[in-house]
Design a protein around this motif. Sequence first.
Motif, mmCIF file in Angstrom:
data_model
loop_
_atom_site.group_PDB
_atom_site.id
_atom_site.type_symbol
_atom_site.label_atom_id
_atom_site.label_comp_id
_atom_site.label_asym_id
_atom_site.label_seq_id
_atom_site.Cartn_x
_atom_site.Cartn_y
_atom_site.Cartn_z
ATOM 1 N N GLN A 106 1.745 -1.434 -9.834
ATOM 2 C CA GLN A 106 0.998 -2.479 -9.730
ATOM 3 C C GLN A 106 1.744 -3.721 -9.264
ATOM 4 O OE1 GLN A 106 -0.497 -2.352 -13.856
ATOM 5 N NE2 GLN A 106 -2.488 -2.112 -13.166
ATOM 6 N N ALA A 107 2.777 -3.860 -9.832
ATOM 7 C CA ALA A 107 3.572 -4.942 -9.699
ATOM 8 C C ALA A 107 4.102 -5.349 -8.237
ATOM 9 C CB ALA A 107 4.920 -5.155 -10.519
ATOM 10 N N SER A 108 4.388 -3.989 -7.500
ATOM 11 C CA SER A 108 4.829 -3.977 -6.183
ATOM 12 C C SER A 108 3.946 -3.927 -5.155
ATOM 13 C CB SER A 108 5.809 -2.979 -5.994
ATOM 14 O OG SER A 108 5.328 -1.789 -6.215
ATOM 15 N N PHE A 109 2.529 -3.792 -5.600
ATOM 16 C CA PHE A 109 1.467 -3.480 -4.700
ATOM 17 C C PHE A 109 1.224 -4.607 -3.609
ATOM 18 C CE2 PHE A 109 -2.914 -3.385 -3.064
ATOM 19 C CZ PHE A 109 -2.974 -2.155 -2.598
ATOM 20 N N THR A 110 1.166 -5.994 -4.275
ATOM 21 C CA THR A 110 0.599 -6.906 -3.532
ATOM 22 C C THR A 110 1.533 -7.301 -2.471
ATOM 23 O OG1 THR A 110 -0.454 -7.848 -5.334
ATOM 24 C CG2 THR A 110 -0.021 -9.521 -3.629
ATOM 25 N N ALA A 111 3.112 -7.079 -2.703
ATOM 26 C CA ALA A 111 4.073 -7.443 -1.792
ATOM 27 C C ALA A 111 4.004 -6.553 -0.677
ATOM 28 C CB ALA A 111 5.449 -7.168 -2.541
ATOM 29 N N TYR A 112 3.946 -5.066 -1.280
ATOM 30 C CA TYR A 112 3.744 -4.184 0.068
ATOM 31 C C TYR A 112 2.590 -4.315 0.904
ATOM 32 C CZ TYR A 112 7.584 -1.165 -1.773
ATOM 33 O OH TYR A 112 8.976 -0.693 -1.853
ATOM 34 N N LEU A 113 1.519 -4.797 0.240
ATOM 35 C CA LEU A 113 0.263 -5.053 1.066
ATOM 36 C C LEU A 113 0.450 -6.236 1.968
ATOM 37 C CD1 LEU A 113 -2.786 -4.518 1.291
ATOM 38 C CD2 LEU A 113 -3.283 -6.358 -0.471
ATOM 39 N N SER A 114 1.053 -7.140 1.578
ATOM 40 C CA SER A 114 1.680 -8.331 2.569
ATOM 41 C C SER A 114 2.488 -8.055 3.675
ATOM 42 C CB SER A 114 2.151 -9.398 1.634
ATOM 43 O OG SER A 114 2.358 -10.610 2.633
ATOM 44 N N VAL A 115 3.279 -7.051 3.527
ATOM 45 C CA VAL A 115 4.177 -6.503 4.676
ATOM 46 C C VAL A 115 3.375 -5.733 5.492
ATOM 47 C CG1 VAL A 115 6.257 -5.156 4.950
ATOM 48 C CG2 VAL A 115 6.260 -6.647 3.326
ATOM 49 N N ALA A 116 2.661 -4.734 4.743
ATOM 50 C CA ALA A 116 1.901 -3.599 5.670
ATOM 51 C C ALA A 116 0.803 -4.372 6.570
ATOM 52 C CB ALA A 116 1.258 -2.504 4.726
ATOM 53 N N SER A 117 0.363 -5.467 6.088
ATOM 54 C CA SER A 117 -0.536 -6.032 6.720
ATOM 55 C C SER A 117 -0.031 -7.070 7.943
ATOM 56 C CB SER A 117 -1.455 -7.052 5.845
ATOM 57 O OG SER A 117 -2.110 -6.123 4.901
ATOM 58 N N THR A 118 1.069 -8.022 7.746
ATOM 59 C CA THR A 118 1.415 -8.725 8.462
ATOM 60 C C THR A 118 2.257 -8.405 9.492
ATOM 61 O OG1 THR A 118 1.368 -10.429 6.431
ATOM 62 C CG2 THR A 118 2.837 -11.004 8.558
ATOM 63 N N ILE A 119 3.227 -7.370 9.333
ATOM 64 C CA ILE A 119 3.968 -6.966 10.350
ATOM 65 C C ILE A 119 3.430 -6.232 11.602
ATOM 66 C CG2 ILE A 119 5.974 -5.478 10.929
ATOM 67 C CD1 ILE A 119 7.274 -6.295 8.297
ATOM 68 N N PRO A 120 2.641 -5.376 11.333
ATOM 69 C CA PRO A 120 1.915 -4.579 12.468
ATOM 70 C C PRO A 120 1.106 -5.475 13.119
ATOM 71 C CG PRO A 120 1.184 -3.678 10.313
ATOM 72 C CD PRO A 120 2.380 -4.550 10.080
ATOM 73 N N VAL A 173 -0.745 6.446 0.608
ATOM 74 C CA VAL A 173 -1.897 6.821 1.763
ATOM 75 C C VAL A 173 -2.692 5.245 1.896
ATOM 76 C CG1 VAL A 173 -4.233 7.764 1.957
ATOM 77 C CG2 VAL A 173 -2.250 9.066 1.273
ATOM 78 N N THR A 174 -2.841 4.492 0.755
ATOM 79 C CA THR A 174 -3.429 3.413 1.033
ATOM 80 C C THR A 174 -2.599 2.195 1.941
ATOM 81 O OG1 THR A 174 -4.323 3.388 -1.409
ATOM 82 C CG2 THR A 174 -4.241 1.044 -0.280
ATOM 83 N N LEU A 175 -1.432 2.166 2.015
ATOM 84 C CA LEU A 175 -0.360 1.542 2.693
ATOM 85 C C LEU A 175 -0.505 2.070 4.248
ATOM 86 C CD1 LEU A 175 2.765 0.870 0.327
ATOM 87 C CD2 LEU A 175 0.801 -0.515 0.803
ATOM 88 N N VAL A 176 -0.607 3.260 4.415
ATOM 89 C CA VAL A 176 -0.839 3.750 5.613
ATOM 90 C C VAL A 176 -2.040 3.248 6.331
ATOM 91 C CG1 VAL A 176 -0.738 5.838 7.055
ATOM 92 C CG2 VAL A 176 0.900 5.666 5.227
ATOM 93 N N ILE A 177 -3.150 3.304 5.446
ATOM 94 C CA ILE A 177 -4.589 2.904 5.821
ATOM 95 C C ILE A 177 -4.366 1.348 6.290
ATOM 96 C CG2 ILE A 177 -6.790 2.365 5.153
ATOM 97 C CD1 ILE A 177 -6.770 5.121 3.679
ATOM 98 N N VAL A 178 -3.610 0.631 5.370
ATOM 99 C CA VAL A 178 -3.489 -0.802 5.633
ATOM 100 C C VAL A 178 -2.914 -1.043 7.084
ATOM 101 C CG1 VAL A 178 -2.481 -2.761 4.933
ATOM 102 C CG2 VAL A 178 -3.531 -1.663 3.153
#
Length: 473
Positions: A106-120, A173-178
């Motif tokens: 939970q604590a790391s999801f938002t940070a990973y979501l931001s990276v997985a969205s912004t960079i690609p 899987v969620t981060l790959v989808i993102v």
Amino acid sequence: MEYSVNTRPLLQQSESESDFEERDGRESGGTLDDPVVVTKDTRPLFKVQEPKDRYNLAYIIFYLLGMTTLLPWYFFVTADDYWMYKLRNLSGNYTVVGDGGRSELQASFTAYLSVASTIPNTLFLILNSLLSHKISLRIRMVGSLSTIIILFVVTTALVKIDTDSWQQIFFIVTLVIVVLLNIASAILQGGLFGLVGKFSARYITAVVSGQALGGIFAALASILSLCLGASATTSAFVYFMVANAMLLLALTAYLILTRAMFFQYHLLDKSEGNTLHYEPGSIQSSSYGPSVRNISYMGILSKIWTYGFSEWLTFFITLAMYPSITVLVCSTYKGNKVAWNDVYFVPVVGYLIFSTFDYVGRMLAGFLHWPRGRGWLLLLLSAFRVVFVPLILLCNAQPRHHLPVVIHSDVLYILIIVLFGLTNGYLANITLICVPRVVDATEQEVASSMMAAFLGVGLACGSALGLGMVKIL
């Protein structure tokens, strides 16, 4: 086709005099000095009249496509409670989100979501501006929309699947989808901006206003779920089903749009020396497929760099504050057990009011068209928006450790957010409107795709700075 063109002035002699002279010349065996020039006429025989946008169909579809470009981001961010539920600490209560403290996932999801969205997203916006002319526009638009639909269907299906026994796999899987969603969204956004650059400013306004309208839609959905008290999984399932319906509608609408005469006319290759090609009932345009024309990227960049830098700076400043800081600003009256202060202040002010005035600003730019052709002035206006950084930092953002709270008034904070959203929307749209006017017709698609890349880089840089701004408080 060759034509013999008589260049003698029509009124040089009377018709009878001309006939007698020509007859006398032939009878005497002499030569008649009649200048005849053989030319090759490359112009179309008839000028094509611009078709009408019947029932404003193209305008409405561009609006819908604009909403679609940012739909994945809005819906994933809005479903925060759902992600927290899926990644909750399983050693405690299974039904309460964050019970006993946040889990590591939970604590790391938002940070990973931001990276997985912004960079690609940023990377493929840049690649799209460089390679778009080599890939068919139809493939980019239809392929990216279809990919987004498939990924959202998978995401919706996962809502109804019990993932408690494989949380880590669900997280990956969620981060790959993102990542895949943002790659497809970048291709869609780059293609759409390149496409709409061939149309008038009215249609550019439709696309960028549609993006802001997507933010309003997501904010209203979040507020509605708070009013209804829906569970995290129920809210997420409704969100994603609505997203699936809108995406499918956007794909269908785009396929209908491509068959319209108005759409095909604006995709015609209008460069000098090119002719118009017809088939029964439609206009065929070579620009709808891959272009073989040599593109001077440096030449285009030299014409639009002030507008691109203005676009970058606008979103850089906005994303440095929104939503990383604005989501932390709470009412100074929080804790008095009033729903407005305790529950609705952040989603209404931080999301709905900002998105609404961002939308108003984009619409306003579509009417005013000022400043027109002055890239340096737009750049200066974008730079002035840096004043919002200290203003918002000094509002009641909590928790804070270094800076004092100087602006205690909720009304003054709302006014700051109104101006913040209004200036963002206006400058974001006016720069995109100006760019197609400062380049040649054959450069409009690439120039508009470059502007989408500037926008994406601004989002990425602003988001990265936003993480640091939280530490300043």
